[in-house]
Scaffold this motif. Structure first.
Motif, PDB file in Angstrom:
ATOM      1  N   ILE A 289       0.844  -1.189   0.000  1.00 18.95           N
ATOM      2  CA  ILE A 289       0.000   0.000   0.000  1.00 18.95           C
ATOM      3  C   ILE A 289       0.883   1.244   0.000  1.00 18.95           C
ATOM      4  CG2 ILE A 289      -1.953  -1.102   1.157  1.00 18.95           C
ATOM      5  CD1 ILE A 289      -0.939   0.179   3.779  1.00 18.95           C
ATOM      6  N   ASP A 290       0.264   2.365  -0.228  1.00 22.81           N
ATOM      7  CA  ASP A 290       0.971   3.643  -0.115  1.00 22.81           C
ATOM      8  C   ASP A 290       1.002   4.005   1.363  1.00 22.81           C
ATOM      9  OD1 ASP A 290       1.964   6.172  -0.207  1.00 22.81           O
ATOM     10  OD2 ASP A 290       0.601   6.904  -1.752  1.00 22.81           O
ATOM     11  N   ALA A 291       2.033   3.534   2.061  1.00 28.57           N
ATOM     12  CA  ALA A 291       2.096   3.676   3.522  1.00 28.57           C
ATOM     13  C   ALA A 291       2.102   5.141   3.950  1.00 28.57           C
ATOM     14  CB  ALA A 291       3.334   2.952   4.056  1.00 28.57           C
ATOM     15  N   GLU A 292       2.772   5.997   3.214  1.00 25.07           N
ATOM     16  CA  GLU A 292       2.816   7.414   3.574  1.00 25.07           C
ATOM     17  C   GLU A 292       1.429   8.044   3.484  1.00 25.07           C
ATOM     18  OE1 GLU A 292       5.711   9.496   1.331  1.00 25.07           O
ATOM     19  OE2 GLU A 292       7.420   8.343   2.109  1.00 25.07           O
ATOM     20  N   ARG A 293       0.685   7.691   2.441  1.00 24.16           N
ATOM     21  CA  ARG A 293      -0.667   8.235   2.289  1.00 24.16           C
ATOM     22  C   ARG A 293      -1.566   7.776   3.431  1.00 24.16           C
ATOM     23  NH1 ARG A 293      -5.416   6.362   0.723  1.00 24.16           N
ATOM     24  NH2 ARG A 293      -4.484   4.337   0.253  1.00 24.16           N
ATOM     25  N   VAL A 294      -1.490   6.497   3.786  1.00 16.59           N
ATOM     26  CA  VAL A 294      -2.313   5.982   4.882  1.00 16.59           C
ATOM     27  C   VAL A 294      -1.941   6.667   6.193  1.00 16.59           C
ATOM     28  CG1 VAL A 294      -2.886   3.924   6.230  1.00 16.59           C
ATOM     29  CG2 VAL A 294      -2.665   3.762   3.737  1.00 16.59           C
ATOM     30  N   GLU A 295      -0.642   6.904   6.393  1.00 14.04           N
ATOM     31  CA  GLU A 295      -0.202   7.570   7.617  1.00 14.04           C
ATOM     32  C   GLU A 295      -0.799   8.980   7.714  1.00 14.04           C
ATOM     33  OE1 GLU A 295       1.879   8.000  11.242  1.00 14.04           O
ATOM     34  OE2 GLU A 295       1.298   6.268  10.033  1.00 14.04           O
ATOM     35  N   VAL A 296      -0.829   9.677   6.609  1.00 13.96           N
ATOM     36  CA  VAL A 296      -1.421  11.021   6.597  1.00 13.96           C
ATOM     37  C   VAL A 296      -2.920  10.952   6.859  1.00 13.96           C
ATOM     38  CG1 VAL A 296      -1.951  13.013   5.122  1.00 13.96           C
ATOM     39  CG2 VAL A 296       0.345  12.005   5.105  1.00 13.96           C
ATOM     40  N   GLN A 297      -3.583  10.004   6.209  1.00 13.01           N
ATOM     41  CA  GLN A 297      -5.041   9.938   6.320  1.00 13.01           C
ATOM     42  C   GLN A 297      -5.498   9.479   7.695  1.00 13.01           C
ATOM     43  OE1 GLN A 297      -5.841   7.428   2.932  1.00 13.01           O
ATOM     44  NE2 GLN A 297      -6.244   9.182   1.603  1.00 13.01           N
ATOM     45  N   THR A 426      -6.748  -4.318   2.953  1.00 16.37           N
ATOM     46  CA  THR A 426      -7.291  -3.902   4.249  1.00 16.37           C
ATOM     47  C   THR A 426      -6.388  -4.376   5.388  1.00 16.37           C
ATOM     48  OG1 THR A 426      -9.569  -3.928   3.425  1.00 16.37           O
ATOM     49  CG2 THR A 426      -9.277  -4.080   5.807  1.00 16.37           C
ATOM     50  N   SER A 427      -5.829  -5.568   5.231  1.00 16.69           N
ATOM     51  CA  SER A 427      -4.950  -6.099   6.275  1.00 16.69           C
ATOM     52  C   SER A 427      -3.736  -5.199   6.477  1.00 16.69           C
ATOM     53  CB  SER A 427      -4.496  -7.516   5.902  1.00 16.69           C
ATOM     54  OG  SER A 427      -3.806  -7.516   4.661  1.00 16.69           O
ATOM     55  N   LEU A 428      -3.211  -4.632   5.407  1.00  9.16           N
ATOM     56  CA  LEU A 428      -2.046  -3.758   5.502  1.00  9.16           C
ATOM     57  C   LEU A 428      -2.430  -2.411   6.124  1.00  9.16           C
ATOM     58  CD1 LEU A 428      -0.499  -4.443   1.965  1.00  9.16           C
ATOM     59  CD2 LEU A 428      -0.176  -5.733   4.081  1.00  9.16           C
ATOM     60  N   GLU A 429      -3.575  -1.903   5.737  1.00  4.10           N
ATOM     61  CA  GLU A 429      -4.031  -0.631   6.311  1.00  4.10           C
ATOM     62  C   GLU A 429      -4.344  -0.786   7.792  1.00  4.10           C
ATOM     63  OE1 GLU A 429      -6.022   1.386   2.326  1.00  4.10           O
ATOM     64  OE2 GLU A 429      -7.158  -0.102   3.449  1.00  4.10           O
ATOM     65  N   TYR A 430      -4.840  -1.946   8.176  1.00  3.86           N
ATOM     66  CA  TYR A 430      -5.091  -2.214   9.596  1.00  3.86           C
ATOM     67  C   TYR A 430      -3.786  -2.155  10.391  1.00  3.86           C
ATOM     68  CZ  TYR A 430      -6.146  -4.782  13.876  1.00  3.86           C
ATOM     69  OH  TYR A 430      -6.280  -5.158  15.204  1.00  3.86           O
ATOM     70  N   TYR A 490       4.492  -4.286  10.909  1.00  3.16           N
ATOM     71  CA  TYR A 490       4.690  -2.887  10.539  1.00  3.16           C
ATOM     72  C   TYR A 490       5.937  -2.721   9.670  1.00  3.16           C
ATOM     73  CZ  TYR A 490       5.364   2.158  11.026  1.00  3.16           C
ATOM     74  OH  TYR A 490       5.535   3.507  10.775  1.00  3.16           O
ATOM     75  N   ARG A 491       6.997  -3.431  10.018  1.00  8.83           N
ATOM     76  CA  ARG A 491       8.215  -3.348   9.202  1.00  8.83           C
ATOM     77  C   ARG A 491       7.949  -3.812   7.776  1.00  8.83           C
ATOM     78  NH1 ARG A 491      11.010  -4.811  13.988  1.00  8.83           N
ATOM     79  NH2 ARG A 491      10.757  -7.022  13.517  1.00  8.83           N
ATOM     80  N   HIS A 492       7.220  -4.907   7.657  1.00 11.21           N
ATOM     81  CA  HIS A 492       6.929  -5.410   6.313  1.00 11.21           C
ATOM     82  C   HIS A 492       6.086  -4.396   5.532  1.00 11.21           C
ATOM     83  CE1 HIS A 492       5.949  -8.214   3.061  1.00 11.21           C
ATOM     84  NE2 HIS A 492       4.741  -7.675   3.119  1.00 11.21           N
ATOM     85  N   VAL A 493       5.044  -3.871   6.156  1.00 13.47           N
ATOM     86  CA  VAL A 493       4.115  -2.978   5.450  1.00 13.47           C
ATOM     87  C   VAL A 493       4.806  -1.694   5.014  1.00 13.47           C
ATOM     88  CG1 VAL A 493       2.005  -1.618   5.679  1.00 13.47           C
ATOM     89  CG2 VAL A 493       2.089  -3.943   6.576  1.00 13.47           C
ATOM     90  N   THR A 494       5.691  -1.167   5.828  1.00 18.69           N
ATOM     91  CA  THR A 494       6.332   0.099   5.509  1.00 18.69           C
ATOM     92  C   THR A 494       7.528  -0.044   4.572  1.00 18.69           C
ATOM     93  OG1 THR A 494       7.577  -0.091   7.593  1.00 18.69           O
ATOM     94  CG2 THR A 494       5.585   1.279   7.602  1.00 18.69           C
ATOM     95  N   ILE A 495       8.046  -1.253   4.435  1.00 21.91           N
ATOM     96  CA  ILE A 495       9.148  -1.492   3.485  1.00 21.91           C
ATOM     97  C   ILE A 495       8.600  -1.946   2.139  1.00 21.91           C
ATOM     98  CG2 ILE A 495      11.134  -2.961   2.966  1.00 21.91           C
ATOM     99  CD1 ILE A 495      11.752  -2.990   5.968  1.00 21.91           C
ATOM    100  N   HIS A 496       7.690  -2.922   2.166  1.00 18.19           N
ATOM    101  CA  HIS A 496       7.150  -3.493   0.928  1.00 18.19           C
ATOM    102  C   HIS A 496       5.880  -2.734   0.534  1.00 18.19           C
ATOM    103  CE1 HIS A 496       9.745  -6.668   2.558  1.00 18.19           C
ATOM    104  NE2 HIS A 496       9.967  -6.966   1.294  1.00 18.19           N
ATOM    105  N   THR A 497       6.080  -1.507   0.129  1.00 11.99           N
ATOM    106  CA  THR A 497       4.973  -0.625  -0.207  1.00 11.99           C
ATOM    107  C   THR A 497       4.549  -0.807  -1.661  1.00 11.99           C
ATOM    108  OG1 THR A 497       6.501   1.118  -0.865  1.00 11.99           O
ATOM    109  CG2 THR A 497       5.810   1.076   1.456  1.00 11.99           C
ATOM    110  N   ALA A 498       3.509  -0.070  -2.051  1.00 15.92           N
ATOM    111  CA  ALA A 498       3.075  -0.089  -3.451  1.00 15.92           C
ATOM    112  C   ALA A 498       4.185   0.429  -4.353  1.00 15.92           C
ATOM    113  CB  ALA A 498       1.817   0.753  -3.620  1.00 15.92           C
TER     114      ALA A 498
END
Length: 779
Positions: A289-297, A426-430, A490-498
């Motif tokens: 996912i776009d982790a930076e965008r989700v963090e902002v939102q 959804t699992s990644l955004e969670y 969290y490490r996986h989601v923020t490294i393996h982004t879109a």
């Protein structure tokens, strides 16, 4: 100027002003998706000038959904000159009312195309009927269910199915034509998802040297399921037009390779498919996912008040959150059954845990499914609820973005029980929303993300007791374990982004292209040069394989009968006193005699060189007389074992070899049981396995024929498969043949791996070349 020329010139003008930081020779990317990433709006009524021109004022807004896909490919624009092709989709007027496609005038289309092109978006315009047949018809009623292991209702309208299939083909062709309009050398074309599976082959046929990637965002089924698709061969062949095909998981990639082997009969490895000599790379590329965008939102000021409201509403209770589309594959029914089992088997949690389930409408939304969900929730709430406690809160509607992120943030458990899911972001955004709470994630093993999120609690959604136990384990998990699992996720989601996914796919595509480009492209046969050398020579040797060279490959070997114009060309070639013509085939003597025996001046090599019959002779020479052939009994036993257990397979017994027709299930057994002990080799051919002696092959026959002929000065040798490479090798590597004018010619694509010096694309082209040789004597 025609619209296609205008489009190409406009794209070129924009591209000339762009720059790229990559050192690759590929400097531009054309991303191709079913829809462009934006909804389009007409900001005000069209303005009509006195000279009759009409002016439109346009605007675009980010389209909702597919955010991971669009975030990934849009990130490529930082380093590449990046274009996006897609169906323009819905267009809204200045009152935000939908404009019907029937109202799209040419002036409107031209105006919108010019506006989007400035943003490097190339729109595809489709008629309503065409788009409906493609998308709602074939994509959503045939491909989407099939890819998710759902077979169709047999009571369907066959005429409508055929019409939808034709619309699917037409839309894929429209996308292909749009790509061709703007494509130029050194472009990378990246095609996405099951809506456009025919585009790679259509594009390859028009642009043989194009660099093409394909990524499938859905699951890919096993061959037992995919074989149910009537258009299975067309679909696989369409996908194999790409240089690289990517999937979310290794299992999806493995299923695709298996389908190519079982249905098309192609050779394969765990990392690719040999499609008629073109190596197509296949592999997993998990999307993020776009982790930076989700963090902002999630930090949006509107989210915090909603979190407080939810906590107050469910004060003193643990919150389990589920958010899914309401279709069969999302496992909402299974989730509710598991939650009921949890309340039953762990009564201490009654009145202490609530499930908040949000379901958004899906295209395949079923009133029957919605009714089942409502009945099951009513049953759970009636059995375990009270005046002050409602176990399940269900919201069947689209929720606002700030509500969605508040829901994920407030949860104590994220519960995803899909029975089949391509990705499930959804699992990644969670995970991104649980940076303060560390709520565990319970994830179905059937989601595409299961292989990436190892720290989640994996469940089988059909095992209700197992899911119930997972809920209890998550609720009783220690704080340290919760935090440790969350940090791994969290490490996986923020490294393996879109963005990481997109760059990884393109990097691997370029790598595979570079590897394949290291193999020289085989030039197309220079017929003019061939004719010049042919006419000036005095003693010629012409060598032809049969199957796949003089006749097309057919499903049943007995159907490969010679065509009349091929027989006439052969007869004229052998009548020339300067020519010695041989058929060097894997066929046995009887078949060659039956089909070609009337041409008396023709020489024959049968069974890959084990038997010879010289021109104008009636005697066959057996070159295996001094070779121990007892190994055939062992091979026959293995082939018989697998034939009895493999539907549609058969054994072809020749005097010097034995062939098992169809898939490659027994290859490993042969290689371990036969190869180490006996002087034989295994040939994996077109839907067959052949075991033959290693001491005799087509190459040895070529050496024998060339050295036995006096003053031979010209050789033309044509073949199409691995056995014919022995002939090419013999002519290329022997120093005795350096003074020959020889034309080794393979049948296939220019990037086919071969030792031949030339290529043609089909058996018909070989026959036409033979005809030109015969005609050259009269010129």
């Amino acid at each position: 100027m025609p619209s296609s020329q205008f489009l190409k010139s406009s794209v070129t003008a924009i591209s000339n002003g762009a720059s790229t930081s990559t050192n690759s020779k590929y400097t531009r990317i054309i991303n191709v998706t079913h829809l462009i990433p934006y909804d389009t709006y007409m900001l005000e009524p069209p303005k009509h000038s006195e000279d009759g021109t009409i002016t439109y004022n346009w605007s675009i807004r980010q389209r909702r959904g597919h955010s991971a896909l669009y975030a990934g490919i849009s990130s490529l624009a930082k380093d590449w000159d990046s274009y996006h092709i897609g169906f323009v989709g819905q267009i809204f007027d200045f009152e935000e009312k939908l404009i019907e496609n029937t109202s799209f005038t040419e002036v409107l289309k031209k105006s919108l195309q010019d506006f989007l092109l400035k943003k490097k978006i190339v729109p595809v315009f489709l008629e309503d009927e065409q788009h409906h047949g493609h998308y709602e018809g074939f994509c959503k009623t045939v491909l989407w269910p099939l890819f998710h292991y759902i077979l169709w209702d047999t009571a369907t309208d066959g005429r409508q199915e055929n019409q939808n299939w034709e619309q699917y083909r037409a839309v894929n062709q429209a996308f292909t034509d749009k790509i061709k309009e703007i494509h130029r050398p050194n472009d990378l074309v990246w095609i996405h998802d099951y809506h456009l599976l025919l585009v790679p082959r259509m594009l390859r046929d028009s642009l043989p040297d194009a660099a093409i990637g394909l990524f499938i965002h859905a699951p890919f089924p096993s061959s037992e399921i995919f074989r149910c698709l009537p258009q299975r061969k067309e679909m696989l062949d369409g996908m194999l037009g790409a240089n690289q095909v990517g999937f979310q998981t290794y299992s999806y990639a493995r299923h695709f390779i298996s389908n190519c082997t079982r249905i098309l009969g192609y050779e394969s490895t765990p990392s690719g498919v040999d499609a008629k000599g073109s190596i197509v790379s296949v592999g997993p590329f998990p999307i993020g996912i776009d982790a930076e965008r989700v963090e902002v939102q999630r930090k949006n000021p509107e989210v915090a008040p909603k979190i407080d409201s939810l906590r107050e509403l469910h004060s003193g209770k643990k919150i389990i959150v589920g958010r899914d589309k309401l279709d069969l594959v999302k496992g909402v029914i299974q989730k509710l059954h598991a939650f009921e089992k949890f309340l039953s088997e762990y009564p201490e949690w009654q009145h202490k845990v609530v499930l908040i389930q949000v379901t958004s409408p899906a295209l395949t939304d079923s009133p029957k499914l919605e009714r089942r969900v409502a009945e099951l929730i009513a049953h759970i709430n009636g059995t375990y609820g009270s005046l002050d406690y409602t176990p399940v809160h269900h919201h069947h509607s689209q929720i606002e973005q700030h509500e969605y992120y508040a829901l994920l943030s407030v949860a104590d458990i994220g519960l995803i029980t899909s029975v089949r899911d391509g990705m499930n972001t959804t699992s990644l955004e969670y995970v991104m929303c649980q940076q303060e709470n560390y709520g565990p994630l319970i994830l179905s093993e059937f989601t595409g993300m299961a292989g990436s999120l190892g720290a989640a609690i994996m469940v089988n959604p059909w095992d209700y007791s197992g899911v119930a136990k997972a809920i209890n384990d998550a609720l009783t998990m220690s704080d340290d374990e919760r935090q440790n699992k969350h940090m791994q996720l969290y490490r996986h989601v923020t490294i393996h982004t879109a963005q990481f996914w997109a760059k990884s796919f393109i990097k691997e595509l370029i790598h595979s292209l570079n590897i394949n480009n290291q193999t020289n492209i085989t030039p197309h046969l220079d017929v003019q040069l061939l004719l010049e050398k042919y006419k000036s020579s005095k003693n010629r040797l012409l060598l032809f394989d049969y199957d796949g060279t003089l006749t097309p490959i057919v499903k049943t070997p007995s159907q490969a009968v010679p065509q009349q114009h091929m027989l006439e060309a052969l007869s004229k070639l052998v009548d020339d006193p300067k020519n010695t013509v041989w058929i060097v085939s894997g066929r046995d003597q009887d078949v060659l005699e039956e089909w070609l025996g009337n041409i008396k001046k023709l020489g024959f090599s049968a069974e890959h060189g084990c038997f010879l019959k010289y021109p104008e002779s009636d005697k066959w020479i057996n070159l295996t007389e001094d070779i121990d052939m007892s190994w055939k009994n062992d091979v026959d036993e293995i082939f018989t074992y697998f034939t009895e257990r493999t539907q549609g397979s058969s054994i072809e017994r020749k005097r010097s070899s034995i062939t098992w027709h169809y898939p490659k299930e027994c290859q490993n057994h042969l290689e371990s049981a036969i190869l180490p002990k006996l002087p034989v080799e295994i040939l994996l051919g077109k839907k067959n396995l052949e075991v033959r002696p290693t001491l005799i092959n087509k190459g040895e026959i070529v050496k024998r024929l060339v050295t036995s002929m006096q003053d031979v000065d010209f050789v033309f040798c044509a073949g199409d498969d691995r056995t014919d490479e022995d002939m090419f090798r013999a002519l290329k590597r022997s120093p005795d043949f350096n003074d020959l004018d020889y034309f080794t010619t393979t049948i296939g694509l220019p990037n086919k791996k071969t030792l031949a010096s030339w290529h043609v694309t089909s058996p018909e082209e070989v026959i036409q070349t033979m005809i030109k040789l015969t005609e050259s004597n009269r010129s």
